[in-house]
Design an enzyme around this catalytic site. Structure first.
Site, mmCIF file in Angstrom:
data_model
loop_
_atom_site.group_PDB
_atom_site.id
_atom_site.type_symbol
_atom_site.label_atom_id
_atom_site.label_comp_id
_atom_site.label_asym_id
_atom_site.label_seq_id
_atom_site.Cartn_x
_atom_site.Cartn_y
_atom_site.Cartn_z
ATOM 1 N N ASN A 114 87.551 159.083 32.739
ATOM 2 C CA ASN A 114 86.747 159.571 31.828
ATOM 3 C C ASN A 114 85.787 160.197 32.112
ATOM 4 O O ASN A 114 85.283 159.136 33.458
ATOM 5 C CB ASN A 114 86.898 158.713 30.674
ATOM 6 C CG ASN A 114 86.636 159.398 28.901
ATOM 7 O OD1 ASN A 114 86.198 160.943 28.581
ATOM 8 N ND2 ASN A 114 84.825 159.095 28.557
ATOM 9 N N HIS A 116 81.788 160.653 30.814
ATOM 10 C CA HIS A 116 81.094 160.678 29.812
ATOM 11 C C HIS A 116 79.749 160.469 30.316
ATOM 12 O O HIS A 116 79.233 160.600 30.979
ATOM 13 C CB HIS A 116 81.290 159.002 29.598
ATOM 14 C CG HIS A 116 79.916 158.928 27.935
ATOM 15 N ND1 HIS A 116 80.858 159.298 26.867
ATOM 16 C CD2 HIS A 116 79.113 157.959 27.685
ATOM 17 C CE1 HIS A 116 79.650 158.752 25.599
ATOM 18 N NE2 HIS A 116 78.786 158.142 26.595
ATOM 19 N N SER A 143 78.422 159.546 33.525
ATOM 20 C CA SER A 143 79.782 158.398 34.659
ATOM 21 C C SER A 143 80.776 159.042 34.510
ATOM 22 O O SER A 143 81.299 159.322 33.681
ATOM 23 C CB SER A 143 79.550 156.846 33.878
ATOM 24 O OG SER A 143 78.152 156.786 33.586
ATOM 25 N N ASP A 152 84.204 153.636 25.742
ATOM 26 C CA ASP A 152 83.661 153.686 27.303
ATOM 27 C C ASP A 152 82.811 153.244 27.633
ATOM 28 O O ASP A 152 81.697 153.214 27.488
ATOM 29 C CB ASP A 152 82.537 154.868 25.920
ATOM 30 C CG ASP A 152 82.481 156.211 25.793
ATOM 31 O OD1 ASP A 152 83.261 157.144 25.722
ATOM 32 O OD2 ASP A 152 81.841 156.968 24.687
HETATM 33 C C1 GAR Z 1 81.017 166.849 29.242
HETATM 34 O O1 GAR Z 1 79.454 166.799 29.003
HETATM 35 C C2 GAR Z 1 81.740 165.582 29.160
HETATM 36 O O2 GAR Z 1 81.167 164.864 29.323
HETATM 37 C C3 GAR Z 1 81.962 165.363 26.927
HETATM 38 O O3 GAR Z 1 81.994 166.449 26.764
HETATM 39 C C4 GAR Z 1 81.698 167.891 27.736
HETATM 40 C C5 GAR Z 1 82.953 168.674 27.926
HETATM 41 O O4 GAR Z 1 82.520 169.667 27.974
HETATM 42 N N1 GAR Z 1 82.220 163.869 26.609
HETATM 43 C C6 GAR Z 1 82.541 162.818 26.099
HETATM 44 O O5 GAR Z 1 81.575 163.180 25.402
HETATM 45 C C7 GAR Z 1 83.194 162.391 26.429
HETATM 46 N N2 GAR Z 1 82.922 161.014 25.385
HETATM 47 P P1 GAR Z 1 83.869 170.604 28.657
HETATM 48 O O6 GAR Z 1 84.830 170.563 27.338
HETATM 49 O O7 GAR Z 1 82.672 172.257 29.329
HETATM 50 O O8 GAR Z 1 83.734 170.061 29.889
#
Ligand code: GAR
Length: 219
Positions: A114, A116, A143, A152
């Protein structure tokens, strides 16, 4: 091009939204930077833009909408059934915004990553940029971690740090961090595909050495 005699590692990528990380991963696969191939993209939201990105790249897509299932267990079962059709070597959560059951997570133990947007273990959960600013953090980041049943909370395999600048808001911070996400997620998947990164017991091991875990700085 990466020269490798091994077959590319099959990936299934789970998304909920824009899919910019998915795009970075597909690009890294397509230009041979990493020895992996995205076999399918699954979203829990029908309108996720990432589905269009996958279609554009000729990759099969599936929508498994969480609100059509009675509970988390039923949703996770349907999701796992869809994923396992592709026999992935690695399941990649790329902005997949659902909490997963322990049974699901344990099924993919050591083969699910994942990303995060924080320096874990700081700021688990949602609204990480806003919370980092409010806490007065000097540094923030992103991370990539192995997924374990603790939300997480799994061992971090890779991270990137970003200095918080005066005048930063959640938007400016998110933009700079997303640039780092697009760099470190393909990099980490590449390590896994090359057999350099593994989950051993509860430790992320890279090139035979444990990846250093950070202490919690913020409540
Ligand atoms: C990213 O910033 C990722 O790190 C976050 O969602 C966004 C997705 O962007 N993930 C989380 O918050 C997970 N808990 P994307 O759809 O453009 O890849």
């Amino acid at each position: 091009m990466t020269q490798s005699s091994q077959a590319p590692l099959p990936l299934v990528v789970l998304i909920s939204g824009s899919g910019s990380n998915l795009q970075a991963i597909m690009d890294a696969c397509a230009d041979g930077r990493i020895n992996a191939a995205v076999k399918a993209v699954i979203s829990n939201r029908a309108g996720a833009f990432g589905l269009q990105r996958a279609e554009q790249a000729g990759i099969p897509t599936h929508v498994v909408e969480h609100n059509r299932f009675a509970d988390r267990q039923a949703f996770d079962q349907a999701l796992a059934e869809r994923i396992d059709r592709y026999r992935p070597g690695l399941v990649v959560l790329a902005g997949f915004m659902r909490i997963l059951t322990a049974a699901f997570v344990n099924h993919y133990r050591g083969r699910m990553l994942n990303i995060h947007p924080s320096l874990l273990p700081n700021f688990q959960g949602l609204n990480t940029h806003q919370r980092a600013l409010q806490a007065g953090a000097k540094q923030h980041g992103v991370s990539v971690h192995f997924v374990t049943p603790e939300l997480d909370g799994g061992p971090v395999a890779n991270r990137a740090t970003v200095d918080i600048q005066p005048g930063d808001d959640a938007k400016t911070l998110a933009r700079r961090i997303l640039e780092q996400e697009h760099r470190i997620y393909p990099e980490t998947i590449g390590w896994f595909a090359a057999g350099r990164l593994k989950l051993v017991d509860d430790q992320a091991i890279l090139d035979g050495k444990p990846v250093a875990q950070l202490d919690k700085t913020y409540p």
